[in-house]
Design an enzyme around this catalytic site. Structure first.
Site, PDB file in Angstrom:
ATOM      1  N   HIS B 264       0.828  -1.200   0.000  1.00 34.65           N
ATOM      2  CA  HIS B 264       0.000   0.000   0.000  1.00 34.65           C
ATOM      3  C   HIS B 264       0.871   1.263   0.000  1.00 34.65           C
ATOM      4  O   HIS B 264       0.719   2.134  -0.860  1.00 34.65           O
ATOM      5  CB  HIS B 264      -0.910  -0.025   1.232  1.00 34.65           C
ATOM      6  CG  HIS B 264      -1.829   1.150   1.329  1.00 34.65           C
ATOM      7  ND1 HIS B 264      -3.128   1.121   0.890  1.00 34.65           N
ATOM      8  CD2 HIS B 264      -1.628   2.405   1.791  1.00 34.65           C
ATOM      9  CE1 HIS B 264      -3.694   2.299   1.089  1.00 34.65           C
ATOM     10  NE2 HIS B 264      -2.811   3.096   1.650  1.00 34.65           N
ATOM     11  N   GLU B 265       1.783   1.333   0.946  1.00 39.41           N
ATOM     12  CA  GLU B 265       2.618   2.543   1.046  1.00 39.41           C
ATOM     13  C   GLU B 265       3.546   2.659  -0.160  1.00 39.41           C
ATOM     14  O   GLU B 265       3.828   3.759  -0.640  1.00 39.41           O
ATOM     15  CB  GLU B 265       3.411   2.550   2.350  1.00 39.41           C
ATOM     16  CG  GLU B 265       2.558   2.531   3.620  1.00 39.41           C
ATOM     17  CD  GLU B 265       1.465   3.588   3.670  1.00 39.41           C
ATOM     18  OE1 GLU B 265       1.647   4.676   3.073  1.00 39.41           O
ATOM     19  OE2 GLU B 265       0.406   3.321   4.292  1.00 39.41           O
ATOM     20  N   HIS B 268       1.742   4.377  -2.915  1.00 39.34           N
ATOM     21  CA  HIS B 268       1.848   5.842  -2.780  1.00 39.34           C
ATOM     22  C   HIS B 268       3.210   6.329  -3.267  1.00 39.34           C
ATOM     23  O   HIS B 268       3.324   7.329  -3.976  1.00 39.34           O
ATOM     24  CB  HIS B 268       1.694   6.257  -1.314  1.00 39.34           C
ATOM     25  CG  HIS B 268       0.289   6.228  -0.789  1.00 39.34           C
ATOM     26  ND1 HIS B 268      -0.723   6.969  -1.332  1.00 39.34           N
ATOM     27  CD2 HIS B 268      -0.262   5.568   0.265  1.00 39.34           C
ATOM     28  CE1 HIS B 268      -1.857   6.767  -0.649  1.00 39.34           C
ATOM     29  NE2 HIS B 268      -1.602   5.910   0.332  1.00 39.34           N
ATOM     30  N   GLU B 294      -4.707   7.619  -3.198  1.00 41.00           N
ATOM     31  CA  GLU B 294      -5.213   6.368  -2.643  1.00 41.00           C
ATOM     32  C   GLU B 294      -5.535   5.381  -3.773  1.00 41.00           C
ATOM     33  O   GLU B 294      -5.440   4.162  -3.583  1.00 41.00           O
ATOM     34  CB  GLU B 294      -6.443   6.675  -1.785  1.00 41.00           C
ATOM     35  CG  GLU B 294      -6.689   5.720  -0.661  1.00 41.00           C
ATOM     36  CD  GLU B 294      -5.548   5.651   0.347  1.00 41.00           C
ATOM     37  OE1 GLU B 294      -5.395   4.582   0.968  1.00 41.00           O
ATOM     38  OE2 GLU B 294      -4.803   6.653   0.516  1.00 41.00           O
TER      39      GLU B 294
END
Lengths: 501, 501
Positions: B264-265, B268, B294
């Site tokens: 997830h990170e 980003h 997101e």
């Protein structure tokens, strides 16, 4: 008047915020920053330093300092408000002479210079830093020239680090010291060297770090207001009185590096952690000079850490942590090994006796570079020649010579070395006073107790931060001026006994 | 005109330096700062943010933007210079409405609020944060009131994160989405739950971190321009386009936390690392909205990471790294486990299907707090009631309820949640377009190859940074407006197959 003082403090706090942030940017660069972060990081540090400089040299600060002069003069010299106004004025009068654009240029340059050194050292390639270093020298000269009227071009750079000192005083002092030290070095090195081979076995990093942590914690370093990380060159830095950090270099094949490096940096940190917290975010919340700071780090590293008493406490613990490496070693052998005197190449790893010879070489090289009697291109050669003549040994390559540490690559040339030897001298004076007040300190050290010593240092030195000049501090603590006798007496006594001189 | 543009860029660079430094102060606070550093740290961050704000809202910036208008109007909309002037003006017109003293007060308050949360969560004690949160709400309302003329008090805070959005649009959109999702959740949860017990064995931290690193490196995250550290709440932060960092939370008793958190990170971070480096140190060098950001993180975490194809690649590797835990598990069981749908308490750990229900609860609670129809004192109870009614489950204690994550404790209340669901919707639209352009992406993923997908995302989305608004970006990439259909089709298709709905 209290409103003026409040306004001054508000301005100083903003400046301190910028400087604290800049210090964190630097710490991160040295510890965790990825390589491609360097370019923007240099810019960011330069911006913060320029803004801090602009804000500190704002004419309004000068006006406030003028307006506060009557208030200052009505207070006792030691009163915190008088000291704040006095010390701020001294720094203001110095900084106002340096244009902000210069500060920014210097900061930007030093960042790229440090990055060049990080690559040049493992590559053993001085040519990678030579152009940088030429620019550093030029910038260092320009910096000195903002303070015309000096006796020697290094003086403004020396004063910046060690208030009250200049090249001529130091050359005399160092000549005197050299005269005393060289015969001792010769007498020792004419004997068979101490055996420290057992220190050069494999000591796993994690256990070195753990035992180093135990030691600095026992010394009184507060991890709630600090932390320790690994860097290629150890240092202490501070973002506030609540966040004073140290770094350590670990050599898995040499036990003494991380251990005594940690005690050294923790000595610096104890000074900063011991400053009166009411001074937070003002120019009083700093050690009073490079020499005074080095006095603390070297006092803890050497006077404490390399004493017989400390070995008595530490060695059994080291045997527990490193049984394979140390169970067959006697406490006396350990004491001899960590006090081995030898003609060596690397200043930070040098023993107490030869250490000052390294410093004096670096100091003299700086003076020559600044005077213009030595060029950067000739520096590696000059380095080798001075090492050969003063220490009787010269580096095979620049990695252990002119590239050996980050000095010169992360700061201006000039004024950066005298502090180490001044620290040894002052540290010996301070320690003599501490022992006079508390003769039981050595016995406490042998039990791993440092609170009497730390308490005395805090009470007499640390709490005052930057309130006094180094000369004032020495006078207050020892009742006399700077004096090499206690240092010489210590070296002659300890090593006379060790080597039956 | 080029001189004006250069002056604007110089000013923007100084502001970016201050913001980059502030981001590092924040990162350090979350990763390594000792506890007693907090007080000064809050002051330092507030000072840097205030200075950045002062400099950005300097009337000279407004004058430059006015002077540059003809230049901007003479260039194509997408031209980087036109975009720079346009985006800077949009941010300028917004920031100029907020007084610097307010920004500083807010920043200081949020720092102490975050520290309070760090203590309150393990203690499960909402009373430790309640006064902070009341102040945060008051400050959030005051912030909104600097933008009079809104339809709903949350609108200025929503627009700040997601340009073009407002409460009324989102309430409609979310109602539509809820209507589609709730029957799916009910259909799934009426069946026996997937077995994910094997994910909840002991998975040693070091090996979790190692495998997570492999995965994000394969995705294309560049460690030469980033790094990964541990924090209680994972996040991505950026100090420059050369230094984009991620953090991870590791749960030794749950494999999916660190692995999918890292993906997830890293999603980003791929967005930020993919921005055109010519945009460095300008307002163009950011993702274009919370939702667009997101979209990337959830695309990588879910569309890629929780796909059958990715499992085909990853699972054999996981079996190698964790043989004791996984050798008896089938690939299909793993796929089912990481896609387990259940009514749960913690948003960040929620499955794809129920996740939006968590977000909508938080969004609605924010609107109610801001409207004044809910008080902070009643928030823990309101939380429990909404969870019970919308998710059919309520937390036993506040640790898993209102204290579950750092949102609300490190930022204003309002505008912080819609982005997660917008990201799911936009991500599905983007991924559909990527698959249309490259139908072989899933097959490549099954071989651990992500370059076609990453290349497409970079070319169509990442490189542009903040050049386009979210609406413009969606239109360019997908040929139409924001649309929930691809997301619903994805969820219905994937979970329809998994649960034979």
């Amino acid at each position: 008047m209290q409103n003026k003082l409040k306004e001054l403090k508000t301005r100083l706090m903003e400046i301190d915020d910028l400087r604290g942030a800049a210090a964190l940017l630097y710490w991160d660069q040295a510890t965790y920053m990825p390589p491609e972060g360097a370019e923007a990081r240099g810019r960011q540090m330069a911006t913060l330093e320029r803004l801090a400089h602009e804000k500190f040299t704002d004419a309004a600060v000068g006006t406030l300092l003028d307006q506060l002069r009557p208030h200052e003069e009505g207070l006792p010299y030691e009163h915190p408000e008088a000291a704040l106004i006095r010390v701020t004025r001294r720094q203001y009068e110095r900084e106002v002479k340096v244009p902000p654009a210069f500060t920014a240029e210097l900061s930007r340059h030093l960042t790229s210079s440090y990055e060049a050194w990080v690559k040049a050292r493992p590559a053993n390639d001085f040519s990678l830093v030579q152009p940088c270093l030429e620019k550093t020298l030029e910038l260092s000269r320009r910096l000195a020239d903002f303070f015309p009227g000096y006796e020697h071009i290094a003086d403004p750079l020396i004063t910046y680090e060690d208030e009250g000192m200049k090249a001529s005083i130091l050359r005399t002092l160092f000549a005197e010291l050299r005269e005393q030290l060289v015969p001792i070095v010769e007498a020792i090195t004419s004997q068979p060297p101490a055996d420290d081979a057992f220190l050069r076995q494999h000591y796993p990093e994690a256990r070195q770090l753990a035992v180093g942590r135990e030691v600095v914690e026992r010394m009184g370093y507060e991890f709630s207001r600090g932390r320790r990380d690994k860097t290629p060159h150890p240092f202490m830095t501070k973002f506030s009185l609540g966040d004073v950090r140290i770094t350590t270099r670990v050599e898995e094949n040499y036990l003494a590096e991380s251990l005594y490096g940690a005690m050294h940096e923790a000595g610096h940190a104890l000074y900063e952690q011991g400053i009166n917290r009411d001074f937070e975010a003002t120019p009083l919340a700093d050690g009073c000079s490079a020499g005074a700071h080095e006095a603390q780090s070297r006092l803890w590293e050497n006077r404490v850490g390399r004493s017989r008493e400390f070995c008595r406490f530490l060695f059994p613990r080291l045997q527990e942590v490193f049984p394979d490496q140390l169970s067959a070693v006697s406490p006396d052998a350990f004491y001899r090994a960590i006090n081995k005197v030898e003609r060596s190449l690397v200043r930070t790893a040098a023993d107490e006796v030869t250490y000052n010879l390294h410093v004096m070489i670096r100091f003299e090289l700086e003076l020559k570079l600044l005077e213009g009697s030595l060029s950067i291109a000739d520096l590696p050669q000059a380095w080798r020649e001075m090492y050969r003549s003063d220490l009787g040994i010269a580096p095979q390559d620049d990695r252990d010579g002119v590239l050996q540490d980050m000095h010169w690559y992360g700061a201006t040339i000039g004024g950066k070395f005298q502090g180490y030897t001044l620290g040894n001298i002052m540290g010996a004076q301070f320690y003599r006073s501490a022992l006079e007040a508390h003769p039981d300190i050595p016995e406490q050290i042998s039990r791993g107790r440092f609170d009497t010593l730390l308490g005395w240092l805090r009470e007499n030195i640390y709490q005052y931060g930057n309130v006094f000049t180094p000369d004032e501090l020495i006078e207050r603590v020892t009742g006399g001026p700077l004096n090499i006798d206690p240092y010489i007496a210590y070296i002659a006594g300890k090593y006379g006994e060790l080597y039956s001189l």
